[in-house]
Design a protein around this motif. Structure first.
Motif, mmCIF file in Angstrom:
data_model
loop_
_atom_site.group_PDB
_atom_site.id
_atom_site.type_symbol
_atom_site.label_atom_id
_atom_site.label_comp_id
_atom_site.label_asym_id
_atom_site.label_seq_id
_atom_site.Cartn_x
_atom_site.Cartn_y
_atom_site.Cartn_z
ATOM 1 N N PHE A 81 -5.343 4.142 4.489
ATOM 2 C CA PHE A 81 -5.961 2.867 4.813
ATOM 3 C C PHE A 81 -5.565 2.505 6.240
ATOM 4 O O PHE A 81 -4.609 3.045 6.798
ATOM 5 C CB PHE A 81 -5.467 1.755 3.888
ATOM 6 C CG PHE A 81 -5.721 1.983 2.430
ATOM 7 C CD1 PHE A 81 -6.928 2.489 1.993
ATOM 8 C CD2 PHE A 81 -4.749 1.681 1.496
ATOM 9 C CE1 PHE A 81 -7.171 2.683 0.639
ATOM 10 C CE2 PHE A 81 -4.973 1.869 0.145
ATOM 11 C CZ PHE A 81 -6.186 2.372 -0.288
ATOM 12 N N CYS A 82 -6.261 1.533 6.824
ATOM 13 C CA CYS A 82 -5.876 1.039 8.149
ATOM 14 C C CYS A 82 -4.426 0.564 8.154
ATOM 15 O O CYS A 82 -3.673 0.825 9.102
ATOM 16 C CB CYS A 82 -6.796 -0.109 8.575
ATOM 17 S SG CYS A 82 -8.510 0.396 8.882
ATOM 18 N N ALA A 83 -4.016 -0.124 7.087
ATOM 19 C CA ALA A 83 -2.646 -0.635 7.018
ATOM 20 C C ALA A 83 -1.626 0.487 7.019
ATOM 21 O O ALA A 83 -0.554 0.376 7.624
ATOM 22 C CB ALA A 83 -2.470 -1.499 5.767
ATOM 23 N N GLU A 84 -1.941 1.595 6.356
ATOM 24 C CA GLU A 84 -1.019 2.726 6.316
ATOM 25 C C GLU A 84 -0.949 3.425 7.668
ATOM 26 O O GLU A 84 0.127 3.872 8.099
ATOM 27 C CB GLU A 84 -1.452 3.698 5.226
ATOM 28 C CG GLU A 84 -1.320 3.139 3.813
ATOM 29 C CD GLU A 84 -1.926 4.033 2.756
ATOM 30 O OE1 GLU A 84 -1.264 4.268 1.741
ATOM 31 O OE2 GLU A 84 -3.081 4.477 2.946
ATOM 32 N N THR A 85 -2.082 3.510 8.360
ATOM 33 C CA THR A 85 -2.079 4.135 9.682
ATOM 34 C C THR A 85 -1.277 3.290 10.667
ATOM 35 O O THR A 85 -0.619 3.828 11.561
ATOM 36 C CB THR A 85 -3.518 4.323 10.192
ATOM 37 O OG1 THR A 85 -4.257 5.105 9.252
ATOM 38 C CG2 THR A 85 -3.538 5.026 11.542
ATOM 39 N N GLU A 86 -1.306 1.971 10.505
ATOM 40 C CA GLU A 86 -0.506 1.115 11.377
ATOM 41 C C GLU A 86 0.982 1.392 11.199
ATOM 42 O O GLU A 86 1.746 1.390 12.180
ATOM 43 C CB GLU A 86 -0.800 -0.362 11.103
ATOM 44 C CG GLU A 86 -0.016 -1.306 11.997
ATOM 45 C CD GLU A 86 -0.514 -2.732 11.929
ATOM 46 O OE1 GLU A 86 -1.275 -3.147 12.824
ATOM 47 O OE2 GLU A 86 -0.137 -3.426 10.965
ATOM 48 N N ARG A 125 5.889 4.441 13.683
ATOM 49 C CA ARG A 125 6.889 5.504 13.576
ATOM 50 C C ARG A 125 6.639 6.641 14.570
ATOM 51 O O ARG A 125 7.484 7.522 14.742
ATOM 52 C CB ARG A 125 6.893 6.057 12.150
ATOM 53 C CG ARG A 125 7.353 5.036 11.126
ATOM 54 C CD ARG A 125 7.776 5.719 9.839
ATOM 55 N NE ARG A 125 8.435 4.756 8.968
ATOM 56 C CZ ARG A 125 7.926 4.267 7.851
ATOM 57 N NH1 ARG A 125 6.741 4.664 7.463
ATOM 58 N NH2 ARG A 125 8.594 3.394 7.131
ATOM 59 N N ASP A 126 5.481 6.639 15.177
ATOM 60 C CA ASP A 126 5.132 7.698 16.125
ATOM 61 C C ASP A 126 5.713 7.365 17.489
ATOM 62 O O ASP A 126 6.257 6.285 17.724
ATOM 63 C CB ASP A 126 3.609 7.839 16.202
ATOM 64 C CG ASP A 126 3.172 9.269 16.433
ATOM 65 O OD1 ASP A 126 3.961 10.049 17.007
ATOM 66 O OD2 ASP A 126 2.036 9.619 16.042
ATOM 67 N N ASP A 127 5.590 8.299 18.407
ATOM 68 C CA ASP A 127 6.079 8.065 19.765
ATOM 69 C C ASP A 127 5.312 6.903 20.404
ATOM 70 O O ASP A 127 4.102 6.758 20.215
ATOM 71 C CB ASP A 127 5.896 9.341 20.602
ATOM 72 C CG ASP A 127 6.561 9.229 21.954
ATOM 73 O OD1 ASP A 127 5.887 8.757 22.902
ATOM 74 O OD2 ASP A 127 7.739 9.599 22.056
ATOM 75 N N SER A 173 11.923 7.029 7.653
ATOM 76 C CA SER A 173 12.258 6.834 9.055
ATOM 77 C C SER A 173 11.927 5.416 9.484
ATOM 78 O O SER A 173 10.934 4.835 9.052
ATOM 79 C CB SER A 173 11.480 7.830 9.922
ATOM 80 O OG SER A 173 10.089 7.685 9.728
ATOM 81 N N SER A 174 12.764 4.858 10.312
ATOM 82 C CA SER A 174 12.569 3.488 10.781
ATOM 83 C C SER A 174 11.513 3.457 11.879
ATOM 84 O O SER A 174 11.295 4.453 12.581
ATOM 85 C CB SER A 174 13.882 2.925 11.323
ATOM 86 O OG SER A 174 14.870 2.909 10.315
ATOM 87 N N PRO A 175 10.845 2.318 12.060
ATOM 88 C CA PRO A 175 9.897 2.202 13.163
ATOM 89 C C PRO A 175 10.582 2.469 14.500
ATOM 90 O O PRO A 175 11.725 2.061 14.721
ATOM 91 C CB PRO A 175 9.431 0.745 13.058
ATOM 92 C CG PRO A 175 9.640 0.377 11.626
ATOM 93 C CD PRO A 175 10.872 1.113 11.214
ATOM 94 N N THR A 176 9.899 3.188 15.373
ATOM 95 C CA THR A 176 10.463 3.493 16.691
ATOM 96 C C THR A 176 9.875 2.598 17.774
ATOM 97 O O THR A 176 10.352 2.604 18.904
ATOM 98 C CB THR A 176 10.182 4.960 17.065
ATOM 99 O OG1 THR A 176 8.760 5.184 17.080
ATOM 100 C CG2 THR A 176 10.819 5.902 16.049
ATOM 101 N N ASN A 177 8.834 1.841 17.446
ATOM 102 C CA ASN A 177 8.222 0.946 18.421
ATOM 103 C C ASN A 177 7.524 -0.172 17.648
ATOM 104 O O ASN A 177 7.510 -0.189 16.427
ATOM 105 C CB ASN A 177 7.235 1.709 19.313
ATOM 106 C CG ASN A 177 6.064 2.271 18.532
ATOM 107 O OD1 ASN A 177 5.114 1.554 18.230
ATOM 108 N ND2 ASN A 177 6.117 3.565 18.174
ATOM 109 N N ASP A 178 6.967 -1.114 18.387
ATOM 110 C CA ASP A 178 6.302 -2.252 17.743
ATOM 111 C C ASP A 178 4.785 -2.146 17.853
ATOM 112 O O ASP A 178 4.071 -3.157 17.909
ATOM 113 C CB ASP A 178 6.790 -3.571 18.341
ATOM 114 C CG ASP A 178 6.519 -3.673 19.838
ATOM 115 O OD1 ASP A 178 6.032 -2.671 20.427
ATOM 116 O OD2 ASP A 178 6.790 -4.738 20.420
#
Length: 228
Positions: free
Chosen positions: A115-120, A125-127, A87-92
Protein backbone atom coordinates in the motif's frame (compact mmCIF):
# COMPACT_ATOMS: atom_id res chain seq x y z
CA UNK A 1 -29.96 -18.78 22.60
CA UNK A 2 -28.81 -15.20 22.12
CA UNK A 3 -28.16 -13.04 19.10
CA UNK A 4 -24.62 -11.83 18.55
CA UNK A 5 -23.92 -9.47 15.64
CA UNK A 6 -20.78 -10.42 13.78
CA UNK A 7 -18.70 -8.58 11.23
CA UNK A 8 -16.81 -10.30 8.45
CA UNK A 9 -14.04 -7.98 7.26
CA UNK A 10 -12.44 -8.95 3.97
CA UNK A 11 -9.15 -7.33 3.06
CA UNK A 12 -6.59 -8.17 0.41
CA UNK A 13 -4.49 -9.70 3.18
CA UNK A 14 -6.78 -11.79 5.36
CA UNK A 15 -10.39 -12.16 6.57
CA UNK A 16 -11.24 -11.26 10.16
CA UNK A 17 -14.35 -12.00 12.19
CA UNK A 18 -15.37 -9.56 14.91
CA UNK A 19 -18.28 -10.24 17.26
CA UNK A 20 -19.66 -7.75 19.74
CA UNK A 21 -20.26 -8.95 23.28
CA UNK A 22 -21.00 -7.30 26.60
CA UNK A 23 -17.81 -8.53 28.32
CA UNK A 24 -15.41 -5.59 28.14
CA UNK A 25 -11.67 -5.87 28.83
CA UNK A 26 -8.79 -3.41 29.02
CA UNK A 27 -7.10 -3.87 25.67
CA UNK A 28 -3.81 -2.58 24.27
CA UNK A 29 -2.80 -2.62 20.61
CA UNK A 30 0.02 -5.08 21.36
CA UNK A 31 -1.08 -8.32 23.01
CA UNK A 32 2.01 -8.92 25.17
CA UNK A 33 2.94 -6.66 28.07
CA UNK A 34 5.95 -4.51 27.20
CA UNK A 35 5.57 -4.88 23.44
CA UNK A 36 5.48 -1.79 21.25
CA UNK A 37 4.76 -1.37 17.52
CA UNK A 38 7.88 -1.84 15.43
CA UNK A 39 6.20 0.12 12.62
CA UNK A 40 5.19 3.33 14.40
CA UNK A 41 4.12 5.02 11.20
CA UNK A 42 2.21 2.12 9.66
CA UNK A 43 -1.34 3.22 8.89
CA UNK A 44 -4.24 1.03 10.01
CA UNK A 45 -7.81 1.22 8.72
CA UNK A 46 -9.96 0.76 11.84
CA UNK A 47 -13.26 1.11 10.00
CA UNK A 48 -14.25 4.74 10.41
CA UNK A 49 -10.78 6.29 9.99
CA UNK A 50 -7.15 5.51 9.24
CA UNK A 51 -4.69 5.98 12.12
CA UNK A 52 -0.96 5.65 12.74
CA UNK A 53 0.00 2.64 14.87
CA UNK A 54 1.87 4.90 17.29
CA UNK A 55 -1.29 6.94 17.93
CA UNK A 56 -3.51 3.91 18.52
CA UNK A 57 -0.88 2.48 20.87
CA UNK A 58 -0.43 5.69 22.86
CA UNK A 59 -4.19 6.21 23.31
CA UNK A 60 -4.71 2.73 24.78
CA UNK A 61 -5.58 0.68 26.64
CA UNK A 62 -9.20 0.70 25.56
CA UNK A 63 -12.19 -0.71 27.44
CA UNK A 64 -13.77 -2.78 24.69
CA UNK A 65 -15.40 -6.24 24.21
CA UNK A 66 -12.99 -9.19 24.17
CA UNK A 67 -13.75 -10.05 20.54
CA UNK A 68 -13.03 -6.48 19.46
CA UNK A 69 -9.80 -6.63 21.44
CA UNK A 70 -8.77 -9.74 19.54
CA UNK A 71 -9.45 -7.92 16.27
CA UNK A 72 -7.40 -4.90 17.40
CA UNK A 73 -4.47 -7.03 18.50
CA UNK A 74 -4.55 -8.96 15.24
CA UNK A 75 -4.01 -5.61 13.51
CA UNK A 76 -1.26 -4.83 16.01
CA UNK A 77 0.53 -8.03 15.05
CA UNK A 78 -0.03 -8.00 11.29
CA UNK A 79 0.15 -4.29 10.45
CA UNK A 80 2.01 -2.62 13.34
CA UNK A 81 4.46 -5.51 13.87
CA UNK A 82 4.10 -5.53 17.64
CA UNK A 83 7.06 -7.19 19.33
CA UNK A 84 9.16 -7.49 16.18
CA UNK A 85 12.65 -6.11 15.80
CA UNK A 86 12.86 -4.06 12.64
CA UNK A 87 15.32 -1.56 11.33
CA UNK A 88 14.73 1.95 12.59
CA UNK A 89 13.92 4.82 10.23
CA UNK A 90 17.09 6.40 8.85
CA UNK A 91 15.45 9.63 7.66
CA UNK A 92 12.18 11.55 7.88
CA UNK A 93 11.16 11.01 4.24
CA UNK A 94 7.44 11.29 3.51
CA UNK A 95 5.78 10.46 0.20
CA UNK A 96 4.14 13.88 0.35
CA UNK A 97 6.72 16.69 0.15
CA UNK A 98 4.64 19.02 2.33
CA UNK A 99 5.08 17.75 5.90
CA UNK A 100 1.59 19.00 6.76
CA UNK A 101 -0.01 16.88 4.02
CA UNK A 102 -1.09 13.40 5.09
CA UNK A 103 -1.62 10.53 2.67
CA UNK A 104 -5.21 10.90 1.49
CA UNK A 105 -5.45 7.31 0.21
CA UNK A 106 -2.99 5.28 2.31
CA UNK A 107 -4.51 1.96 1.19
CA UNK A 108 -4.04 2.53 -2.54
CA UNK A 109 -1.83 -0.04 -4.21
CA UNK A 110 1.64 1.37 -4.83
CA UNK A 111 4.70 -0.77 -5.52
CA UNK A 112 3.96 -4.50 -6.03
CA UNK A 113 2.49 -6.03 -2.87
CA UNK A 114 2.43 -2.75 -0.97
CA UNK A 115 0.00 0.00 0.00
CA UNK A 116 1.08 3.64 -0.21
CA UNK A 117 1.36 3.66 3.59
CA UNK A 118 3.71 0.67 3.54
CA UNK A 119 5.90 2.22 0.84
CA UNK A 120 6.20 5.36 2.97
CA UNK A 121 7.62 3.23 5.80
CA UNK A 122 10.13 1.76 3.36
CA UNK A 123 11.08 5.27 2.22
CA UNK A 124 11.92 6.18 5.82
CA UNK A 125 14.21 3.15 6.08
CA UNK A 126 15.93 3.64 2.73
CA UNK A 127 18.88 5.90 2.06
CA UNK A 128 17.98 9.58 2.34
CA UNK A 129 19.16 10.21 -1.22
CA UNK A 130 16.31 8.06 -2.55
CA UNK A 131 13.59 10.26 -1.00
CA UNK A 132 13.18 12.43 -4.09
CA UNK A 133 12.43 9.31 -6.13
CA UNK A 134 9.88 8.00 -3.65
CA UNK A 135 8.18 11.40 -3.72
CA UNK A 136 8.51 12.02 -7.44
CA UNK A 137 7.23 8.60 -8.50
CA UNK A 138 5.29 6.82 -5.75
CA UNK A 139 4.15 9.97 -3.94
CA UNK A 140 2.64 11.43 -7.09
CA UNK A 141 0.66 8.25 -7.82
CA UNK A 142 -0.43 8.11 -4.16
CA UNK A 143 -2.13 11.49 -4.79
CA UNK A 144 0.36 13.74 -2.99
CA UNK A 145 0.53 17.30 -4.30
CA UNK A 146 4.25 17.07 -5.05
CA UNK A 147 5.91 19.51 -7.41
CA UNK A 148 9.62 19.74 -6.50
CA UNK A 149 11.06 16.72 -8.36
CA UNK A 150 12.31 17.60 -11.83
CA UNK A 151 12.92 15.35 -14.81
CA UNK A 152 16.61 15.55 -13.91
CA UNK A 153 15.84 13.41 -10.84
CA UNK A 154 12.67 11.52 -11.74
CA UNK A 155 12.14 9.30 -14.74
CA UNK A 156 8.82 9.33 -16.58
CA UNK A 157 8.44 6.29 -18.78
CA UNK A 158 5.93 8.21 -20.92
CA UNK A 159 8.43 11.06 -21.41
CA UNK A 160 7.97 14.84 -21.12
CA UNK A 161 6.64 14.64 -17.56
CA UNK A 162 3.56 12.63 -18.59
CA UNK A 163 2.22 10.35 -15.85
CA UNK A 164 1.48 6.67 -16.33
CA UNK A 165 -2.20 6.13 -17.23
CA UNK A 166 -2.26 2.91 -15.16
CA UNK A 167 0.69 2.85 -12.72
CA UNK A 168 -0.26 -0.55 -11.27
CA UNK A 169 -0.52 -2.27 -14.67
CA UNK A 170 1.48 -5.50 -14.66
CA UNK A 171 4.10 -5.81 -17.37
CA UNK A 172 6.02 -9.02 -16.96
CA UNK A 173 6.63 -9.69 -13.25
CA UNK A 174 6.38 -6.07 -12.05
CA UNK A 175 4.17 -2.99 -12.42
CA UNK A 176 4.72 0.08 -14.58
CA UNK A 177 5.17 2.18 -11.43
CA UNK A 178 7.91 -0.17 -10.25
CA UNK A 179 9.79 0.17 -13.56
CA UNK A 180 9.48 3.96 -13.42
CA UNK A 181 10.67 4.04 -9.80
CA UNK A 182 13.52 1.63 -10.51
CA UNK A 183 14.64 3.68 -13.51
CA UNK A 184 14.65 6.83 -11.37
CA UNK A 185 16.67 5.19 -8.61
CA UNK A 186 19.28 3.63 -10.89
CA UNK A 187 19.48 6.31 -13.58
CA UNK A 188 18.37 4.00 -16.38
CA UNK A 189 15.56 6.12 -17.76
CA UNK A 190 16.32 5.92 -21.51
CA UNK A 191 16.76 2.15 -21.36
CA UNK A 192 13.54 1.69 -19.36
CA UNK A 193 11.59 3.98 -21.67
CA UNK A 194 12.69 1.89 -24.64
CA UNK A 195 11.66 -1.33 -22.89
CA UNK A 196 8.36 -0.37 -21.23
CA UNK A 197 6.88 2.82 -22.74
CA UNK A 198 4.93 0.96 -25.43
CA UNK A 199 3.23 -1.26 -22.81
CA UNK A 200 2.86 1.24 -19.96
CA UNK A 201 1.89 4.44 -21.76
CA UNK A 202 -1.17 3.36 -23.73
CA UNK A 203 -4.30 5.28 -22.78
CA UNK A 204 -7.09 3.48 -20.97
CA UNK A 205 -10.77 3.96 -21.79
CA UNK A 206 -10.15 7.40 -23.29
CA UNK A 207 -8.39 8.63 -20.14
CA UNK A 208 -5.70 11.22 -20.78
CA UNK A 209 -2.18 10.69 -19.53
CA UNK A 210 -2.46 13.75 -17.27
CA UNK A 211 -4.02 11.63 -14.57
CA UNK A 212 -3.34 8.25 -13.10
CA UNK A 213 -5.50 5.18 -12.68
CA UNK A 214 -5.48 3.68 -9.18
CA UNK A 215 -6.35 0.29 -7.77
CA UNK A 216 -7.60 0.76 -4.21
CA UNK A 217 -7.15 -1.99 -1.66
CA UNK A 218 -10.32 -3.99 -1.22
CA UNK A 219 -12.07 -3.76 2.10
CA UNK A 220 -15.70 -4.82 2.49
CA UNK A 221 -17.61 -5.00 5.74
CA UNK A 222 -20.57 -7.39 5.78
CA UNK A 223 -22.79 -7.75 8.81
CA UNK A 224 -23.79 -11.35 9.32
CA UNK A 225 -26.21 -12.65 11.98
CA UNK A 226 -24.81 -15.41 14.16
CA UNK A 227 -26.81 -17.32 16.74
CA UNK A 228 -24.90 -18.78 19.64
Amino acid sequence: MKFCPCFLILTIQFPLFVCISNNNVNCSLCSMEGEVPADDFALVDIGNEVRYCKDIYSEGPFNIPQDNCTFLQNLGTSMCKCGEQQSSPTNDCRLCEDETEELKMPLLESLPGEFCAETEIQARRDDESTCVHYQGVVGVYCQCKNNKPSLDNVCRLCRDGVLLPDPTKAVGEKSCMFYEFNASIHGTCPESQALYASSCCQRIDNQTNSGAYFTPALQIIIVLPLFI
